[in-house]
Design a protein around this motif. Sequence first.
Motif, PDB file in Angstrom:
ATOM      1  N   SER B  87       0.827  -1.199   0.000  1.00 26.31           N
ATOM      2  CA  SER B  87       0.000   0.000   0.000  1.00 26.31           C
ATOM      3  C   SER B  87       0.867   1.257   0.000  1.00 26.31           C
ATOM      4  CB  SER B  87      -0.890  -0.026   1.242  1.00 26.31           C
ATOM      5  OG  SER B  87      -1.941   0.846   1.060  1.00 26.31           O
ATOM      6  N   GLY B  88       0.489   2.230  -0.809  1.00 27.65           N
ATOM      7  CA  GLY B  88       1.197   3.499  -0.820  1.00 27.65           C
ATOM      8  C   GLY B  88       2.416   3.516  -1.721  1.00 27.65           C
ATOM      9  N   LYS B  91       0.958   2.610  -7.070  1.00 26.90           N
ATOM     10  CA  LYS B  91       0.275   1.904  -8.163  1.00 26.90           C
ATOM     11  C   LYS B  91      -0.860   2.741  -8.728  1.00 26.90           C
ATOM     12  CE  LYS B  91      -1.035  -1.343  -5.346  1.00 26.90           C
ATOM     13  NZ  LYS B  91      -0.476  -0.881  -4.064  1.00 26.90           N
ATOM     14  N   SER B  92      -1.713   3.225  -7.828  1.00 29.32           N
ATOM     15  CA  SER B  92      -2.843   4.036  -8.298  1.00 29.32           C
ATOM     16  C   SER B  92      -2.342   5.302  -8.965  1.00 29.32           C
ATOM     17  CB  SER B  92      -3.746   4.416  -7.133  1.00 29.32           C
ATOM     18  OG  SER B  92      -4.220   3.266  -6.500  1.00 29.32           O
ATOM     19  N   THR B  93      -1.307   5.881  -8.401  1.00 26.64           N
ATOM     20  CA  THR B  93      -0.768   7.113  -8.965  1.00 26.64           C
ATOM     21  C   THR B  93      -0.347   6.895 -10.409  1.00 26.64           C
ATOM     22  OG1 THR B  93       0.001   7.733  -6.777  1.00 26.64           O
ATOM     23  CG2 THR B  93       0.981   8.881  -8.634  1.00 26.64           C
ATOM     24  N   HIS B 253      -4.313  -6.121  -5.003  1.00 24.04           N
ATOM     25  CA  HIS B 253      -3.597  -6.508  -3.792  1.00 24.04           C
ATOM     26  C   HIS B 253      -3.597  -8.010  -3.635  1.00 24.04           C
ATOM     27  CE1 HIS B 253      -2.351  -2.920  -1.722  1.00 24.04           C
ATOM     28  NE2 HIS B 253      -3.444  -2.321  -2.166  1.00 24.04           N
TER      29      HIS B 253
HETATM   30  N1  ATP Z   1      -4.008  13.255  -3.511  1.00 27.48           N
HETATM   31  C1  ATP Z   1      -2.814  13.003  -2.934  1.00 27.48           C
HETATM   32  N2  ATP Z   1      -2.140  14.023  -2.374  1.00 27.48           N
HETATM   33  C2  ATP Z   1      -0.946  13.793  -1.791  1.00 27.48           C
HETATM   34  N3  ATP Z   1      -0.358  12.602  -1.718  1.00 27.48           N
HETATM   35  C3  ATP Z   1      -0.994  11.554  -2.258  1.00 27.48           C
HETATM   36  C4  ATP Z   1      -2.247  11.697  -2.896  1.00 27.48           C
HETATM   37  N4  ATP Z   1      -2.641  10.494  -3.338  1.00 27.48           N
HETATM   38  C5  ATP Z   1      -1.676   9.635  -2.993  1.00 27.48           C
HETATM   39  N5  ATP Z   1      -0.673  10.257  -2.352  1.00 27.48           N
HETATM   40  C6  ATP Z   1       0.556   9.643  -1.847  1.00 27.48           C
HETATM   41  O1  ATP Z   1       1.250   9.063  -2.920  1.00 27.48           O
HETATM   42  C7  ATP Z   1       1.762   7.801  -2.564  1.00 27.48           C
HETATM   43  C8  ATP Z   1       1.253   6.760  -3.532  1.00 27.48           C
HETATM   44  O2  ATP Z   1      -0.149   6.652  -3.395  1.00 27.48           O
HETATM   45  P1  ATP Z   1      -1.013   5.655  -4.244  1.00 27.48           P
HETATM   46  O3  ATP Z   1      -2.422   5.963  -3.978  1.00 27.48           O
HETATM   47  O4  ATP Z   1      -0.552   5.681  -5.640  1.00 27.48           O
HETATM   48  O5  ATP Z   1      -0.631   4.256  -3.591  1.00 27.48           O
HETATM   49  P2  ATP Z   1      -1.207   2.821  -3.955  1.00 27.48           P
HETATM   50  O6  ATP Z   1      -0.031   2.012  -4.362  1.00 27.48           O
HETATM   51  O7  ATP Z   1      -2.303   2.907  -4.907  1.00 27.48           O
HETATM   52  O8  ATP Z   1      -1.713   2.331  -2.553  1.00 27.48           O
HETATM   53  P3  ATP Z   1      -2.980   1.433  -2.235  1.00 27.48           P
HETATM   54  O9  ATP Z   1      -2.568   0.059  -2.553  1.00 27.48           O
HETATM   55  O10 ATP Z   1      -3.191   1.620  -0.782  1.00 27.48           O
HETATM   56  O11 ATP Z   1      -4.099   1.919  -3.066  1.00 27.48           O
HETATM   57  C9  ATP Z   1       1.309   7.542  -1.138  1.00 27.48           C
HETATM   58  O12 ATP Z   1       2.400   7.797  -0.284  1.00 27.48           O
HETATM   59  C10 ATP Z   1       0.224   8.523  -0.893  1.00 27.48           C
HETATM   60  O13 ATP Z   1       0.244   8.973   0.437  1.00 27.48           O
END
Ligand code: ATP
Lengths: 348, 300
Positions: B87-88, B91-93, B253
Amino acid sequence: MNFHQQNNTRRRREAAVFGLLRASTYLVLLCGALVVGTIVFKGAPVLFKAEFPFINIAFFTEAPETLHVFEHDGKKLELGDRDYRAFMENLAAPSASQPAVAPRSEHAYVYSVGGIFPCIVGTLLLVAGSMTLALFLGVCSAIYLNEYARQNTVTRLIRLAVLNLAGVPSIVFGLFGFGLFVIFLGWNVSLMAGWFTLAFMVLPVVITASEEALKSVPRGYREASLALGATRWQTIRKSVLPYALPGILTSSILGIARVAGETAPIMFTAAYVVRDQLPWQVAKLTDFFFQGVMALPYHIYVVSSKIPQNEYTERVQYGSTLVFLLLVALIAAASILLRNRLRKKHSW
Amino acid sequence: MNACLTKQILRTEPPAPRVTATNTTATPAPAEAVPHASPDASLETEIRAPHLIEISNLDFYYGEKKALDCVNLTIDANRVTAFIGPSGCGKSTLLRCLNRMNDLIDGAAVRGGTIKIGDADINAPGIDAIELRKCVGMVFQKSNPFPKSIHENVAYGLRIQGIRDRAEIARRVELSLRGAALWDEVKDRLNDNALGLSGGQQQRLCIARALAVEPQVLLMDEPCSALDPVATGKIEDLIHELKTRYTIIIVTHSMQQAARVSDKTAFFYLGRLVEYDDTRTIFMNPANPQTEAYVSGRFG
Ligand SMILES: Nc1ncnc2c1ncn2[C@@H]1O[C@H](COP(=O)(O)OP(=O)(O)OP(=O)(O)O)[C@@H](O)[C@H]1O
Ligand SMILES: [Mg+2]
């Protein structure tokens, strides 16, 4: 195990606090009931009557008239302005046999007979115009602040300013409107000046509430719409505004009561003490927007502060007040109905 | 944009050269370029883009916070690519970079590197994010049907494009619902509110809604995380069917899900791409010890 009540002080304190809370609530209720009760009790006989059609139609449909109270031929007469004039003409052209006798001990009470039709019309016009303006401006700025603008110091400052504006007393808005619209822009005392002044007065409420309503629309709707290739405006129009509208209307209902009720903002900008023409009796269309009107709250102010308080004038004082309460309740009820219908249509 | 993304891509994929992350933390496996098998294919390969999506040296920031660090990744057409990682890790980014949904977040920006879809750099000044998103559809973690009728949900994207013809809309709504394996379940109640559907049906409705605008790429951010195993199974079957026509990128996940549905898997950690390979290799024989630890469930 002993679960019996042990600590009596604690229980007594509990009871005392509870009693205090209850007493304050009931006190508020009592005050409200007294106010409304008096108005209904004294105003109802003016609006309603025992025989068909049960409603005093004249009070709703006629313009205010001066009441003349005088003695004539040993009889006490109470006549409205028109009747009084007709009566006097009769006296002025007496038959030869009977010499004219001037009425004795005459009293005149302004606005005490007839109705309050021009005031109702004026208030409705003021409410409709200013709420339209306020909703349009307010929803637009809320959309800009919430959907388009980047969240930074500038938007925070704007929000702070809007909040502060909500705390400004209405008389200040009245003077502001007088200075800007009536004098500087030269609109004179007019519907336009009243609309803008009242709109600015409720704008903070509308903006704040619209922003809340927009915020409460789930992010997912916006994201889904944008991900399908919608522009921001398409997204707002199709997937945000319809769901925010019930919330926006809820808050505007409070705004309506304020716009309809405030006297201070209109007394310099839109309200006439008395006006013979009705708003639609204008020569050109533009005159419509630049004419002053009579308005209920201002009329109530005039009849309760500028004329004596006695059994002849009480009628119009309490009657107007009751009509005013009913009118506000009616407008609010209509908006609640509208909101509920929207809510059902776009439930989420 | 629509046009330039297409054509070459929709023809089925060439056997793409095996790609590994060129990343500092990853020890790249030896890149053994698979030669194109059939000699008569050589002519065709020239007019085909080898990869649909090419991400090179991508740096992404949320304000001052770096969320993606020098990501290099190439994604093949008509394949399912899975993004996995704790998590974090971003991936979503990365997924949201591909249809520029991050544009909506204040201060979020690509500060380095490029993303090419087809042969267009999607962050170039002339690119219209609206047109891009019509090509790159997205399905969200939390199913988010509009509180409208089922029909209107699917028709939403069409109406936005200005299609007014009722018959055409009805035809494409049916096609999309069939495509999302939902038609038989809802064909009798197209005018009912979509919120009355079950969670799994809602998610398939969201897929249908995305398919209706005929994208080339389908991004799915944990599409099954709120669903029970049966509904998840249905979506996974659907993904298998869809990949003949769409390029799918799925964030998940669930290791099992990645293993079941994807052809290639990318493992991310702390904003970096650690390893990217055939799914089988990632799960059976990963090159990087971190990947190995994550897929075997020892951390993350
Ligand atoms: N809108 C936002 N503003 C600031 N930071 C963000 C934002 N969205 C995500 N982040 C940060 O960017 C990083 C990557 O986030 P992301 O959502 O891409 O993770 P993820 O791999 O999709 O996690 P998960 O599996 O929990 O969905 C994280 O550290 C998160 O805190
Ligand atoms: Mg995520």
